[in-house]
Each structure stands twice: as structure tokens, then as C-alpha cells.
Design an enzyme around this catalytic site. Structure first.
Site, PDB file in Angstrom:
ATOM      1  N   SER B 148      31.649  41.683  45.511  1.00 58.40           N
ATOM      2  CA  SER B 148      32.145  41.568  44.298  1.00 58.40           C
ATOM      3  C   SER B 148      32.582  40.358  43.391  1.00 58.40           C
ATOM      4  O   SER B 148      31.449  39.789  43.372  1.00 58.40           O
ATOM      5  CB  SER B 148      33.669  42.348  44.164  1.00 58.40           C
ATOM      6  OG  SER B 148      34.035  42.916  42.943  1.00 58.40           O
ATOM      7  N   ASP B 224      29.867  53.479  42.775  1.00 55.15           N
ATOM      8  CA  ASP B 224      30.940  52.295  42.627  1.00 55.15           C
ATOM      9  C   ASP B 224      31.608  52.446  41.195  1.00 55.15           C
ATOM     10  O   ASP B 224      30.911  52.456  40.280  1.00 55.15           O
ATOM     11  CB  ASP B 224      30.074  51.227  42.617  1.00 55.15           C
ATOM     12  CG  ASP B 224      31.021  49.908  42.667  1.00 55.15           C
ATOM     13  OD1 ASP B 224      32.148  49.780  42.010  1.00 55.15           O
ATOM     14  OD2 ASP B 224      30.812  48.980  43.557  1.00 55.15           O
ATOM     15  N   HIS B 257      32.671  51.144  46.300  1.00 59.94           N
ATOM     16  CA  HIS B 257      32.886  49.744  46.165  1.00 59.94           C
ATOM     17  C   HIS B 257      33.786  49.324  47.514  1.00 59.94           C
ATOM     18  O   HIS B 257      34.159  47.883  47.473  1.00 59.94           O
ATOM     19  CB  HIS B 257      33.799  49.278  44.935  1.00 59.94           C
ATOM     20  CG  HIS B 257      33.833  47.882  44.607  1.00 59.94           C
ATOM     21  ND1 HIS B 257      32.556  47.305  44.123  1.00 59.94           N
ATOM     22  CD2 HIS B 257      34.570  47.022  44.296  1.00 59.94           C
ATOM     23  CE1 HIS B 257      32.916  46.027  43.624  1.00 59.94           C
ATOM     24  NE2 HIS B 257      33.988  45.865  43.893  1.00 59.94           N
TER      25      HIS B 257
END
EC number: 3.1.2.12
Lengths: 279, 279
Positions: B148, B224, B257
Site C-alpha cells: 500500500s 480491495d 487489502h
């Protein structure tokens, strides 16, 4: 026996779920985690129960246990119950080793614990039935393992139910609550001072009293801070030797009591169970 | 550049350590984790840096990342820095996406951030030198990855330093801070409103401006929650296509995620890095 889904996450080609339900055994809401590998439509998979140690919930092993890769590889469902009833109306103790997070997998007979602390009944009876009713498991193929207090739980539950579990293992188990401070405190508190009643909750005593497993795998770290005073693996060595019971008890050099130890040997344990569950 | 050992645990035939030191770059104490597989006396191992995402410390991936089995198998040292300076005198923001836990791997030029938020300098320069001086690494064989915000960090640091990293990958990276709310907030706050200055911190812009990697591996979950608004993987697809830059960008069906996603593909990434670091 209806379940509420708390969360699901895709992981290692399967689904890691968290669920809760109203437990009859404990009279509380109980939360547990289940990992289900992808499988053929209609297939029934073997199931491995993992009982956690003091202070843990279902989440510790779910986050740190590193079981999913091996469970996906071997097609094993992995179930992680909590270690005690929870809730505002559940009594607790100031110590980390009694009360919430420390159910010791017993049916409490002493007040104020007896109302909710029925973790033996929960793990031995209610949870397997709930899993069988709600997940694609072949309940004839159950294995059980656990860590520390949960290793104690796995050993004693399996020893008390001959033939129910096709495979039994433990990570750094408390092998004899009769002979350690954690056991003294918990069993006195939950089931009273009469030590005769404790023998049903002591793996070494159960073996001495005639209970047998066809096989057993135990890993224990040599640098575990609790080895000498609480875990006393040598008592299990002596018990299985005296009973001539097959067991593989491995001392792992330099490993401690943490999930760094558990995760290191988790794939070994899952493979060991899978071999027996898929036999 | 002296290190203080916070903890060490034996894991997967190696040592998982946590260390802290007084950082020149950030002017604070910084904590990081290093996993060192057992190795022959005098051997120097390749090293893989993992940059974490928003809200994380060194501990999230250390506990949930499931990298140790693969690192032990391939003989790779794994380094996990924090995501920002910490401490009472470090400024913060109410949001989870700016300030502490959200350093974005930039050198801040705006007050009050500029004094401590020098995470680019920390991760690009100070930390590799510290690792080289204190661990058995062959610093000529460095790889970098991240998740991320940390995927953004890995991509941009590698793109800005051609040849330094022999391998680069990312899990669900922010591919273009110029084109997402997280990036807008962080880069405006840390380095000001002039978007020309942002291009050094934007993987897609760096590629458009001529930076190249010999190879790249990215995994991104299709479920996600941040994919559409923040991560925008398609912008990286377009950038590498326009630049004719080799890249393997995999959309992983149903993954989100979380660390359930990261841990699923961690062994793949470690093996991919090891292949290039050991070439």
C-alpha cells in the site's frame, strides 16, 4: 444453532472466517475462527481444532499461527475457539491465568465460575456439533492440537474421548496441572480442592489411570520461560514411557513460548494431522 | 550508529529481532525488525526491505506477514522499518492517513513536518547503511517491497535509484499519489502544493519521466476496498505499457487489502526476489 458471520477474508486459496453464536454451554456469546480451504463442490474435509493458551482469543493464532498455507496444501479445515466465556456478566480474576482468557477447558463446579465456565462442554460437545452443522467437514475425521493451556486442553480432551480424535498434538503443553502453579490455581478455583477430581484434567494422570492415544506429537522449546515451573515436559515423557504409549516429544533448541515458536512448527503439525486424518 | 536490541526470538531456524537506534534522518528513536536465517559462519546474505502501509509499525508484518519460512528457505534477510518517526515531540494529524504511521517515504519540506518526517532519507540511506554495518548482509544484493503506502515507497525508491535494488515488488501499492486522495493529502502536507515536486514521489510519473526498472512484480486483490479510489492499479498498467517496461502485475481474485492477502503471496514475492538476488 445459528451462526453469525463476523468477517471473512480470502487467504491462501480459501476463506478465513470469524463467527459468533449464542452458546448453550457457556450461556454467553462465543466467537471462533474457521479456515476453509477451497474444495470440490460437495466435498467433506477433515477438521483440526486448535485450542489457544492463556490470555488468547480466537484471533492470536488466526493472525500469527501461519497455519493457512499448510491447511490449504493438505485440505484441512482449521477451527480456533476462544479460551473462555466473555462478557460483562462473566466473572473475572485479576490474574492473567484465571477467569477470562483462562478457561482451562474444564467444566467449573465452583461459584461464581460454574455458571459460564463450561469450556470442556463447549469444546468437547457444542463446538464440534456446530462445526459439523455449518461447515463442509467430515466430523469422523477430527484432529486436535493446542498451545500451552490449549495443549493441556487438546491432550486431556483427546485422552478422555478414545477414538474420537484421529490425531492429537500439542505445542508446549501444560502436561500436568496437578504439578504446576497455573494448574493449582485454576483447578482449585474452578473445580475445588479435591484433587481426585483434577485427574480428569491432567494428561499425565489420565495416562497413569489408563487412558491411551494411538500416537502423539509434542513440540517444546528449550528456551521457554515456563518450561521448568509450569510445563514440565519431562512428566509427560515419564508418563508415556511408563504406559508404553507411542509419542514423539521433541525438544526444540532455542525456541521460546511465543507464536514465533508455534508458527515455526505449525506446518509440521498440520502435515502430521493430515497424514492421519486422510489415512 | 549503535543499535539497541529490543527482543530476539528463535523462528524458522533463524532469529527474529527487533532493534532501535537514534536516527539522524528523523531526529528520533527509530525501531525496526530484522529476520536473519541461520547461515554459514562469515556468509553474507541478500537483504529484502519491506515497507509497511498506513497505520503500521515494524510489528504488523513481523507478526502477520508470514515471510520467515520463505526467507529461511532462500537465505534472505528481511528488514521491516517503521512507517514514520514516533515520539511525543513529533507532530501528528487526526487522520490515520497523515502524520504518525503515515510518513509516505518522503522528505518533508513543510512545517511542522520537515524536522522529523524525513522517511525517504531514512529508508534510502540511513537504514541500509545501518543494516550493512550490523547484520551479515551483502549490501550489493538488496531487494525492496512493500504494501500500500509501502508499495508506493518501494516503487518510488527503487525507480529513483537505478541499479541499487536488484529486485522490486509490491503488494497493493499506491501507484500514483498525484491521482488519489491519500496522495493529495500527504504530499500537499509534507512537500507543499507544487505538484511538480510530487513527481519524484509518484511511481507512474517517475516512469513517464524516464525512470525504469529491469523487472517488477505487483499483486493486487480485486476485492480491495481501496482499489478504485486510492490504489488505481490500472495507472501502473498503463505507465509500464507506455514505457515498454517489463512488469508482472497480477490481479488476485477475491483478495482484499489485509495481511490475509499479503501473507498469501509473501512466499511468492520472497522467492521472486531470491531468484534475482541470488542470480
Amino acid at each position: 444453532m445459528s451462526l453469525e458471520t463476523v468477517s471473512t477474508n480470502r487467504a491462501f486459496g480459501g476463506t478465513q472466517g470469524v463467527y459468533k453464536h449464542a452458546s448453550k454451554a457457556t450461556g454467553t456469546e462465543m466467537t471462533f475462527a474457521v479456515y476453509v480451504p477451497d474444495h470440490a463442490e460437495g466435498a467433506k474435509l477433515p477438521v483440526l481444532f486448535y485450542l489457544s493458551g492463556l490470555t488468547c482469543t480466537h484471533a492470536n493464532v488466526m493472525e500469527k499461527g501461519e497455519y493457512r498455507a499448510a491447511c490449504a496444501e493438505h485440505g484441512v479445515i482449521f477451527v480456533c475457539p476462544d479460551t473462555s466465556p466473555r462478557g460483562d456478566d462473566v466473572p473475572d480474576d485479576e490474574g492473567y491465568d484465571f477467569g477470562k482468557g483462562a478457561g482451562f477447558y474444564v467444566n467449573a463446579t465452583q461459584e461464581p465460575w460454574a455458571t459460564h465456565f463450561q469450556m470442556r462442554d463447549y469444546v468437547e460437545n457444542e463446538l464440534p456439533a456446530l462445526i459439523a452443522a455449518n461447515f463442509p467437514v467430515d466430523i469422523e475425521r477430527q484432529g486436535i492440537t493446542g498451545h500451552s493451556m490449549g495443549g493441556h486442553g487438546a491432550l486431556t480432551i483427546s485422552l478422555r474421548n478414545p477414538g474420537r480424535y484421529k490425531s492429537t498434538s500439542a505445542f508446549a503443553p501444560i502436561v500436568s496441572p496437578l504439578n504446576c502453579p497455573w494448574g493449582e490455581k485454576a483447578l482449585t478455583g474452578y473445580i475445588g480442592a479435591d484433587k481426585a477430581a483434577w485427574r480428569a484434567y491432567d494428561a499425565c494422570a489420565l495416562i497413569a489411570d489408563g487412558a491411551r492415544l494411538p500416537d502423539l506429537l509434542v513440540d517444546q522449546g528449550t528456551s521457554d520461560n515456563f518450561l521448568e515451573e509450569q510445563l514440565k515436559t519431562h512428566l509427560l515423557d515419564e508418563a508415556v514411557a511408563a504406559a508404553d504409549m507411542p509419542a514423539t516429544i521433541r525438544m526444540q533448541e532455542g525456541y521460546d513460548h511465543s507464536y514465533y515458536f508455534i508458527s515455526t512448527f505449525m506446518a509440521d503439525h498440520v502435515a502430521w494431522h493430515a497424514e492421519r486424518l486422510n489415512a
